[in-house]
Design an enzyme around this catalytic site. Structure first.
Site, short mmCIF file in Angstrom:
data_model
loop_
_atom_site.label_atom_id
_atom_site.label_comp_id
_atom_site.label_asym_id
_atom_site.label_seq_id
_atom_site.Cartn_x
_atom_site.Cartn_y
_atom_site.Cartn_z
N CYS A 165 27.73 4.25 -36.77
CA CYS A 165 28.33 4.68 -38.04
C CYS A 165 29.03 6.04 -37.88
CB CYS A 165 27.22 4.75 -39.09
SG CYS A 165 27.66 5.61 -40.60
N CYS A 180 27.95 8.68 -40.34
CA CYS A 180 26.60 9.18 -39.99
C CYS A 180 26.71 10.24 -38.89
CB CYS A 180 25.71 8.03 -39.52
SG CYS A 180 25.53 6.71 -40.76
#
Length: 103
Positions: A28, A31
């Site tokens: 991600c 993230c």
């Protein structure tokens, strides 16, 4: 930040203490964006224990808690959800801190 090891650990944690579950995944990009400043956020809010939850390892927990975008945050104290910051949007340090401060 501690990493969630098992569903059994989650069941024990959620009942006792004050936690912020951070749902994330290695692939991600958003993230990875928040990774550099999360230690500073955790230091600022020491009343919470921050727990990293790998979305891919704990997909059933994500479904149970309605986590559809990452990174997402769920605050729990002694078995009760205090609040959540769940969306598919990239999050800034200020937005994360505002969420925690408002709990």
């Amino acid at each position: 930040m501690r990493k969630l090891a098992s569903m059994e650990e989650y069941e024990q944690l959620k009942e006792n203490g004050k936690y912020i579950l951070m749902f994330s995944a290695q692939w991600c990009g958003d993230c990875r964006f928040i990774e550099p400043f999360m230690p500073e956020v955790a230091d600022k809010y020491k009343e919470f224990t921050f727990i990293y939850v790998d979305r891919d390892e704990f997909i059933d927990l994500c479904v149970e808690l309605d986590i559809f975008g990452i990174p997402s945050f769920v605050a729990i104290e002694n078995g009760k959800e205090l609040g959540r910051f769940v969306s598919k949007d990239r999050k800034t340090q200020d937005e994360i801190e505002e969420f925690i401060a408002a709990l």
